[in-house]
Design an enzyme around this catalytic site. Sequence first.
Site, PDB file in Angstrom:
ATOM      1  N   ASN A  69      -8.714   1.549  10.215  1.00 47.56           N
ATOM      2  CA  ASN A  69      -7.644   1.710  11.321  1.00 47.56           C
ATOM      3  C   ASN A  69      -8.202   2.454  12.374  1.00 47.56           C
ATOM      4  OD1 ASN A  69      -4.408   1.341  12.415  1.00 47.56           O
ATOM      5  ND2 ASN A  69      -5.811   1.013  13.435  1.00 47.56           N
ATOM      6  N   THR A  70      -8.601   3.527  13.467  1.00 47.19           N
ATOM      7  CA  THR A  70      -8.639   4.982  14.059  1.00 47.19           C
ATOM      8  C   THR A  70     -10.004   3.628  14.062  1.00 47.19           C
ATOM      9  OG1 THR A  70      -7.118   5.806  13.257  1.00 47.19           O
ATOM     10  CG2 THR A  70      -9.007   7.423  15.005  1.00 47.19           C
ATOM     11  N   GLY A 125      -7.068   9.094  10.100  1.00 48.75           N
ATOM     12  CA  GLY A 125      -7.945   8.939  11.392  1.00 48.75           C
ATOM     13  C   GLY A 125      -9.258  10.246  12.112  1.00 48.75           C
ATOM     14  N   LYS A 174       0.713  -0.792   0.130  1.00 49.89           N
ATOM     15  CA  LYS A 174       0.102  -0.323  -0.695  1.00 49.89           C
ATOM     16  C   LYS A 174       0.517   1.198   0.142  1.00 49.89           C
ATOM     17  CE  LYS A 174      -3.345   2.826   2.934  1.00 49.89           C
ATOM     18  NZ  LYS A 174      -3.575   3.030   4.073  1.00 49.89           N
ATOM     19  N   ALA A 197      -9.082   5.877   5.061  1.00 53.59           N
ATOM     20  CA  ALA A 197      -9.404   6.884   6.039  1.00 53.59           C
ATOM     21  C   ALA A 197     -10.853   7.781   6.188  1.00 53.59           C
ATOM     22  CB  ALA A 197      -8.252   8.310   4.447  1.00 53.59           C
ATOM     23  N   GLY A 198     -11.294   7.772   7.187  1.00 54.15           N
ATOM     24  CA  GLY A 198     -12.078   9.028   7.670  1.00 54.15           C
ATOM     25  C   GLY A 198     -13.314   8.266   7.839  1.00 54.15           C
TER      26      GLY A 198
END
Length: 263
Positions: free
Chosen positions: A214-215, A166, A105, A192-193
């Site tokens: 992830n977050t 994040g 990635k 993301a987001g």
Amino acid sequence: MPHDAMDPLQISGRSFQSRLLVGTGKYKDLDQTRRAIEASGAEIITIAVRRTNIGQNTDEPNILEVLPPDRYTILPNTAGCFDAKTAVRTCRLARELLDGHSLCKLEVLGDPKTLFPDVLETLQAAEILVKEGFEVMVYTNDDPIMAKRLEEVGCCAVMPLAAPIGSGLGIRNRLNILTIVENAQVPVLVDAGVGTASDAAVAMELGCDGVLMNTAIAAARDPIRMASAMRKAVEAGREAYLAGRMAPKRFASASSPLEGLFF
């Protein structure tokens, strides 16, 4: 046969039953990381090579001991890289540590505050890595033109952001994501987001092939339960997309037709 078994995610000739990809950062310890990933059902696990030990530091715990490559497809990423040269070097290191593993990635960031991608450096790195035989899944902004350009240089998947990394803001520009999906000949995965399960479902309902996060899981009050929720949201969103939603209408339409009433 389960429905999802007939609808696998295809990336660079590989087939995956789960369309949820997850990261390994921000958990309180490796045991929580392992449990959350198990609950997510994810098969592809992305690991930040510059921040996580995958064998480069022999005197530290190796995350691959709890996430073995014979069970998961490891997706090394270039998080923390701010130029093409560093990103390319990171991918080369990961390939060496993972015995020739070519799937990676790519993310090249523009600045530490927004963590938006530097698209020029990203494009440069992608061209180099593709020529060197890497299978590049690339993080980019939600620009349909750049997404198509990255596909054209040979990236095997395009991964537009939904919102800043994040942030948990969800998909801020659905129309651009939809346009990227409509124009792509390779898998499109929102990256993301995402903040909660409904964000993941929306991404899938737009026609995205998968979601990476992830977050949203690691920072939840209960990461294990959130991982389970994300798994179900991705599955539901994909099934809704395949089912084809009803056309929106401005005015009401009775669920039970009024024609033929006897009173």
